[in-house]
Design an enzyme around this catalytic site. Sequence first.
Site, short mmCIF file in Angstrom:
data_model
loop_
_atom_site.label_atom_id
_atom_site.label_comp_id
_atom_site.label_asym_id
_atom_site.label_seq_id
_atom_site.Cartn_x
_atom_site.Cartn_y
_atom_site.Cartn_z
N ARG A 185 0.83 -1.22 0.00
CA ARG A 185 0.00 0.00 0.00
C ARG A 185 0.86 1.27 0.00
NH1 ARG A 185 -2.04 -3.64 -1.20
NH2 ARG A 185 -3.94 -4.68 -0.48
N SER A 272 -11.41 -0.47 3.03
CA SER A 272 -10.66 -0.84 4.24
C SER A 272 -10.01 0.41 4.83
CB SER A 272 -9.60 -1.88 3.91
OG SER A 272 -10.20 -3.07 3.45
N GLU A 367 -5.64 3.99 6.05
CA GLU A 367 -5.25 3.83 4.66
C GLU A 367 -5.67 5.01 3.78
OE1 GLU A 367 -6.05 0.67 0.99
OE2 GLU A 367 -5.87 -0.07 3.05
#
Length: 375
Positions: A185, A272, A367
Amino acid sequence: MRFSDLTTLRIGGEIRKLVEARTADEVIEAVAAADAAGEPLLVLGGGSNLVASDEPFSGTVVLLRDPEDPPLLDATCEVGASGEPDGVPVDPAELTPLDPTCGGAIVEYFAGASWDRAVRYAIAREMVGIEALSGIPGSVGATPIQNVGAYGQEVAATISRVRTWDREQNAVRTFFAADCGFAYRDSIFKRTRYSGAAPSGTGRYVVLSVTFQHTLGHRSAPIRYAQLAAALGVEVGERAPMHEVRAAVLAIRGSKGMVLDARDHDTWSAGSFFTNPILTAQDAALLPADAPRFPVGDDRVKTSAAWLISHAGIERGHAVGQRAAVSSKHSLALTNRGGASSEDLVALAQDVQSRVQESFGIHLEPEPVRLGLDL
């Protein structure tokens, strides 16, 4: 226009200036003008990875729109460079597969193109490698920034180059895969902040287009995710027809509230909300014996944020107040139950973080991009 109108969380304040861009030249022009004026800037795609403050945004938002043009395709076969037979745009479901004698294909998308449209195109043309990323909302240009991944695939495996606008050099700069610094990520595009005087939610490098390199075939890349393999009736490491992989992924995502549906508040989220923590082997050894552990090299171990949340006593549907809650379908998604403010969401996120910290000594890292919020 408000950020609440442009984001999947449906949260965020008034935007002072909104500029829409459907080409790379329009992106460059809008970004350069905002930087020259010393204005705060945010480049926004699908709005699926942004949590914005309810306070008014005093700068410029450059909103990337999907021109719905066919991508540029480079393959040694019967298809022209437009990416469509005879240059005639058609629905991806009607596209014929590429001739397998091509050996492979390279395809370039404008940053504002819909990501799921790119996935549908790849499957229709039997270009392998992104089929498990079906159903992810947002734009193509966002995928290299976060190194978007799901169900055992990451875009880093198929991206060959990323064309960007360097805001500090006022020049186009192309990054090949080895230069992108891809990690879990993460990428050079996410890590490299803009050093100009005005605050900016967008980094130094503004993505203009992304090019993917695919092998060809009707079967998927090897299935790496156990839940997906089980749904397909195959073993981990085996392949399956790509259209079946897409259908299975969409079904799994739908069961978790991860396919956008305006009628379902569980989908009013940024996906998420927390990344899976990557720990030293020593710290991972302190976790309970049944905690998930996935070695990622360099003596480091990834564990599951969802597992940590649920084992910290946070049930699905857990709420702080009445307007923001953990999804009733998936413990990693924080959702707007209707009329939630940015303060509501921050209070919920901080409550989840503090409970996990108290239970396991681990800080959960959000995130999504945060604009005007401290998390």
